[in-house]
Design a protein around this motif. Structure first.
Motif, PDB file in Angstrom:
ATOM      1  N   THR A   1      39.131  54.272  36.730  1.00  0.00           N
ATOM      2  CA  THR A   1      39.390  53.233  37.303  1.00  0.00           C
ATOM      3  C   THR A   1      40.965  52.985  37.367  1.00  0.00           C
ATOM      4  OG1 THR A   1      39.602  51.627  35.427  1.00  0.00           O
ATOM      5  CG2 THR A   1      37.331  52.052  36.275  1.00  0.00           C
ATOM      6  N   ALA A   2      41.417  52.171  38.528  1.00  0.00           N
ATOM      7  CA  ALA A   2      42.757  52.054  38.630  1.00  0.00           C
ATOM      8  C   ALA A   2      43.293  51.699  37.353  1.00  0.00           C
ATOM      9  CB  ALA A   2      43.048  51.104  39.771  1.00  0.00           C
TER      10      ALA A   2
ATOM     11  N   PHE B   1      43.241  42.725  40.534  1.00  0.00           N
ATOM     12  CA  PHE B   1      43.698  41.483  40.462  1.00  0.00           C
ATOM     13  C   PHE B   1      43.461  41.113  38.937  1.00  0.00           C
ATOM     14  CE2 PHE B   1      43.142  41.489  44.622  1.00  0.00           C
ATOM     15  CZ  PHE B   1      44.065  40.513  45.244  1.00  0.00           C
ATOM     16  N   GLY B   2      43.278  42.088  37.982  1.00  0.00           N
ATOM     17  CA  GLY B   2      43.205  41.266  36.637  1.00  0.00           C
ATOM     18  C   GLY B   2      41.499  41.567  36.056  1.00  0.00           C
ATOM     19  N   GLY B   3      40.705  41.977  36.974  1.00  0.00           N
ATOM     20  CA  GLY B   3      39.454  42.128  36.425  1.00  0.00           C
ATOM     21  C   GLY B   3      38.487  40.960  36.346  1.00  0.00           C
TER      22      GLY B   3
ATOM     23  N   TRP C   1      32.733  38.532  39.098  1.00  0.00           N
ATOM     24  CA  TRP C   1      33.793  38.171  40.015  1.00  0.00           C
ATOM     25  C   TRP C   1      34.842  37.481  39.262  1.00  0.00           C
ATOM     26  CZ3 TRP C   1      34.464  32.718  41.421  1.00  0.00           C
ATOM     27  CH2 TRP C   1      33.452  32.050  40.885  1.00  0.00           C
ATOM     28  N   ARG C   2      35.744  37.056  40.090  1.00  0.00           N
ATOM     29  CA  ARG C   2      37.115  36.595  39.467  1.00  0.00           C
ATOM     30  C   ARG C   2      37.495  35.164  40.035  1.00  0.00           C
ATOM     31  NH1 ARG C   2      40.810  38.216  36.045  1.00  0.00           N
ATOM     32  NH2 ARG C   2      42.988  37.242  35.971  1.00  0.00           N
TER      33      ARG C   2
ATOM     34  N   GLY D   1      36.850  48.061  43.390  1.00  0.00           N
ATOM     35  CA  GLY D   1      37.985  48.546  42.622  1.00  0.00           C
ATOM     36  C   GLY D   1      39.260  47.054  42.942  1.00  0.00           C
ATOM     37  N   MET D   2      38.814  46.279  43.936  1.00  0.00           N
ATOM     38  CA  MET D   2      39.714  45.174  44.104  1.00  0.00           C
ATOM     39  C   MET D   2      39.943  44.314  42.840  1.00  0.00           C
ATOM     40  SD  MET D   2      40.212  42.905  47.386  1.00  0.00           S
ATOM     41  CE  MET D   2      38.778  41.822  47.054  1.00  0.00           C
TER      42      MET D   2
END
Length: 349
Positions: free
Chosen positions: A25-26, A60-62, A81-82, A55-56
Motif C-alpha cells: 500500500t502507499a 487521507f489517513g486511513g 470509510w473515513r 488507495g485514496m
C-alpha cells in the motif's frame, strides 16, 4: 563547545508515492522508503498519495469507520470509510460496490450489479455531520449509471441530495468517458458479454433521459460521467462535481507546500508506464517538483517499455526488478525499496 545551532540542518526528502499494486500500500511504501532515507541521514516528510481510486483512503489517513451497506450483488458488506475532525468524509466506491466484492469478473452479475452501497455511504456521511464528502471512483462492479446510488442516498436523506443538505460532494475521477459509453469501455472488465454490453448501453441511454426528466441534470455534457459504470453521472445527479482525482488528493493533503519544503523527492508505483504521466501520482508529483529544480527519485517495481523517455529525462529512475531481480522485487518489495532509497539519497547527501 558546539551547540545545537552549530549542527548542520539535515536535508529533507518528501516521500510521496502511489501504492505498488498487489505488493505494498502507499503507506507501506512510505514506511520502507522512510527507513531507507533515515539510513542515509535524511529527515522525512511522508505523504502517501493516490489518484482518486483504490488507495485514496490511505492518502487521507486511513479508514476510521465501518458501515454495513448493500454490496454490488445485493448482499450486505462491511465497508470502511473515513470521517475526519475537519468534517471531510472519504469514501471509496470499491469498498461498497467493488468488483472484488462480487468475486471478480467471474463471479459478477454485470447487468444486475448495483451502486446502492456507495449511495448509502454518502448518505451516512451526511447524516454523521460531514460538510464535504469525497468519493473515489474506481474498481466498481456495476454499470448501473449510478441509479442505485442515487436512489439509496435520496431514500436515506428523505428525498434530498447532499447538496440540498448543504454538503459539498466531490467525486474523484481520472477518466473522461462519457456516460453512455460506460458499459462499452468498462463492461468487459466487469464480466459483461458482448450482448450484455449492448443491453447495458441501451439502459444507460434510457437512464440519461430519465435523469433529465426527473432531476433536470444532463449527464451527457460532463466528461467522466461514465466513470465507475456511470456512477460519475450519479454523483452529478446528487449535486456533486467530478474532479481529477490526483488534483483533489494533492490539494487536500498539501502536496504543494510539502514540495516547497523538500530538498529531494521520492515517488513511485508498481509499474511505471505511459499512463504514469497521464493524471497519475508519479506524473503529478514530478510536475509539482519541476519549478524547484530539486532531484526527483522515481522507484518502480518495473519500468515498462512504453514509459515516455522524454518525461524520464532528468529523473533518477530505479527499476527494482532490473536492479534486484524480478523475484526479489515482487516478494521482498519493501526491502528492495528501502535499499534503493538509501543508495540514491546517499549519493545526494
Amino acid at each position: 563547545m558546539s551547540t545545537a545551532a552549530d549542527t548542520p540542518a539535515r536535508p529533507v526528502v518528501l516521500i510521496a508515492p502511489d501504492k505498488f499494486r498487489g505488493s505494498l500500500t502507499a503507506p507501506e511504501v512510505v514506511a520502507a522508503a522512510r527507513s531507507g532515507a533515515q539510513a542515509a541521514g535524511w529527515d522525512v516528510i511522508g505523504m502517501p498519495m493516490a489518484d482518486g481510486g483504490e488507495g485514496m483512503l490511505d492518502a487521507f489517513g486511513g479508514a476510521n469507520r465501518t458501515s454495513a451497506v448493500t454490496g454490488p450483488l445485493g448482499t450486505p458488506v462491511e465497508a470502511q470509510w473515513r470521517l475526519g475532525d475537519d468534517g471531510v468524509a472519504v469514501i471509496e466506491s470499491a469498498a461498497a460496490s467493488g468488483l472484488v466484492l462480487a468475486g471478480g469478473k467471474e463471479g459478477n452479475d454485470p447487468v444486475g450489479a448495483t451502486s446502492a452501497g456507495t449511495g448509502e455511504l454518502v448518505a451516512q456521511a451526511v447524516r454523521d455531520g460531514a460538510t464535504r464528502v469525497i468519493v473515489g471512483l474506481g474498481g466498481s462492479a456495476m454499470s448501473d449509471g449510478g441509479r442505485g446510488a442515487v436512489e439509496a442516498a435520496r431514500a436515506v436523506l428523505d428525498g434530498q441530495t447532499p447538496a440540498e443538505r448543504g454538503v459539498e460532494l466531490l467525486a474523484a475521477c481520472d477518466v473522461q468517458t462519457p456516460f453512455v459509453e460506460a458499459a462499452q469501455v468498462f463492461g468487459p472488465q466487469k464480466g459483461a458479454s458482448g450482448d450484455q454490453v449492448v443491453e447495458l448501453t441501451g439502459r444507460l441511454f434510457e437512464l440519461q433521459g430519465r435523469y433529465v426528466e426527473e432531476f433536470g441534470v444532463d449527464v451527457s455534457t460532463t466528461p467522466g460521467a461514465g466513470a465507475a459504470g456511470g456512477l460519475g453521472g450519479g454523483m452529478l445527479v446528487l449535486g456533486g462535481s467530478l474532479v481529477p482525482g490526483l488534483r483533489l488528493v494533492a490539494e487536500q493533503v498539501g502536496l504543494a507546500d510539502a514540495v516547497a519544503r523538500a530538498d529531494a523527492i521520492v515517488t513511485g508505483e508498481g509499474a511505471l508506464d505511459a499512463e504514469s504521466f497521464n493524471g497519475k501520482v508519479v506524473g503529478g508529483v514530478v510536475d509539482e517538483a519541476e519549478p524547484y529544480g530539486i532531484p526527483v527519485i522515481v522507484v518502480a517495481g518495473v519500468v515498462r517499455e512504453d514509459a515516455p523517455a522524454a518525461r524520464l529525462a532528468g529523473l533518477r529512475v530505479v527499476d527494482l526488478s532490473a536492479t534486484y531481480g524480478a523475484a526479489a522485487s515482487w516478494t521482498d518489495t519493501a526491502d528492495c525499496l528501502e535499499r534503493a532509497v538509501t543508495e540514491q539519497l546517499t549519493t545526494l547527501a
